[in-house]
Enzyme design. Sequence first.
Site, mmCIF file in Angstrom:
data_model
loop_
_atom_site.group_PDB
_atom_site.id
_atom_site.type_symbol
_atom_site.label_atom_id
_atom_site.label_comp_id
_atom_site.label_asym_id
_atom_site.label_seq_id
_atom_site.Cartn_x
_atom_site.Cartn_y
_atom_site.Cartn_z
ATOM 1 N N LYS A 42 0.962 -1.220 -0.112
ATOM 2 C CA LYS A 42 0.222 0.225 0.033
ATOM 3 C C LYS A 42 0.590 0.855 -0.015
ATOM 4 O O LYS A 42 0.374 2.367 -0.145
ATOM 5 C CB LYS A 42 -0.983 0.740 1.250
ATOM 6 N N ASP A 100 14.913 -0.221 0.250
ATOM 7 C CA ASP A 100 15.627 0.415 1.499
ATOM 8 C C ASP A 100 16.793 -1.189 0.653
ATOM 9 O O ASP A 100 17.451 -0.534 0.229
ATOM 10 C CB ASP A 100 14.716 -0.321 2.456
ATOM 11 N N PHE A 149 13.948 5.053 10.416
ATOM 12 C CA PHE A 149 12.878 4.932 10.603
ATOM 13 C C PHE A 149 12.001 5.539 10.024
ATOM 14 O O PHE A 149 11.878 6.168 10.899
ATOM 15 C CB PHE A 149 12.164 3.418 11.425
HETATM 16 P P1 IMP Z 1 13.040 -3.353 0.557
HETATM 17 O O1 IMP Z 1 12.754 -4.291 0.085
HETATM 18 O O2 IMP Z 1 13.647 -4.103 2.077
HETATM 19 O O3 IMP Z 1 14.096 -2.499 0.223
HETATM 20 O O4 IMP Z 1 11.875 -2.789 1.569
HETATM 21 C C1 IMP Z 1 10.947 -1.926 0.662
HETATM 22 C C2 IMP Z 1 10.169 -1.732 1.302
HETATM 23 O O5 IMP Z 1 9.844 -1.273 3.474
HETATM 24 C C3 IMP Z 1 10.100 -0.373 1.153
HETATM 25 O O6 IMP Z 1 8.415 -0.672 0.111
HETATM 26 C C4 IMP Z 1 8.504 -0.177 2.457
HETATM 27 O O7 IMP Z 1 7.275 -0.657 2.406
HETATM 28 C C5 IMP Z 1 9.472 -0.543 3.140
HETATM 29 N N1 IMP Z 1 10.787 0.429 4.182
HETATM 30 C C6 IMP Z 1 11.255 0.291 4.272
HETATM 31 N N2 IMP Z 1 11.921 0.956 4.678
HETATM 32 C C7 IMP Z 1 11.210 1.978 5.400
HETATM 33 C C8 IMP Z 1 10.755 2.701 6.214
HETATM 34 O O8 IMP Z 1 11.752 3.863 6.978
HETATM 35 N N3 IMP Z 1 9.627 2.727 6.934
HETATM 36 C C9 IMP Z 1 8.459 2.235 6.076
HETATM 37 N N4 IMP Z 1 8.177 1.380 5.080
HETATM 38 C C10 IMP Z 1 9.903 0.904 4.939
#
Ligand code: IMP
Length: 177
Positions: A42, A100, A149
Amino acid sequence: MNKDLEKIIFDEKQIDNIISNVSSKINNDYKDKEPLFIGLLKGAIPFMTDLVKKINLKCFVDYIKVSSYNGSESTGNININGHIPDVKDKDIIIIDDILDTGLTLLNLKTLFENNGAKSIKIAILLDKKDGRKYNIEADYIGSICPNEFIVGYGLDYNDKYRNLPYIAILKREVYCK
Ligand code: IMP
Ligand code: MG
């Protein structure tokens, strides 16, 4: 400001400017194409909604629902819940709120490649560069953000704070109990 928040890092005006920059690059790069935007639910909802309003091309919009986070920790796996867009022979632009570790976008890019997409690009609002664990980068990056975060404008903690019109650092005491 909400009492759970440490500091606002992008206010509404800054977010709007960031999205204008991203949209003008896409408008320029896809002049002769009809891209399919695929937003990751979302978290990407506000970003995708505001971005496509600034796209002046014939384009299509779809979504995929993916999750990888549990609270403030990445789980290391991604789950796709339900609908998978038809990407065959299409120029797709995956849209997410934040990059991330890279786990989510790497997995999705592979999925869409295997499903026959003609081309795949990635547009993200924020890049948490220091969080990267997988070998993937975005093609359109709104802004770099700190390795904290953060919540707001689609970004959540346990599904809360998505409605904030700005992006802010969440106080540690809210998620480190
Ligand atoms: P990744 O797969 O680790 O790159 O994470 C991507 C997903 O993690 C994003 O689509 C976000 O939904 C969530 N995410 C990563 N960092 C944050 C944060 O600091 N706050 C909230 N959601 C995060
Ligand atoms: Mg997300």
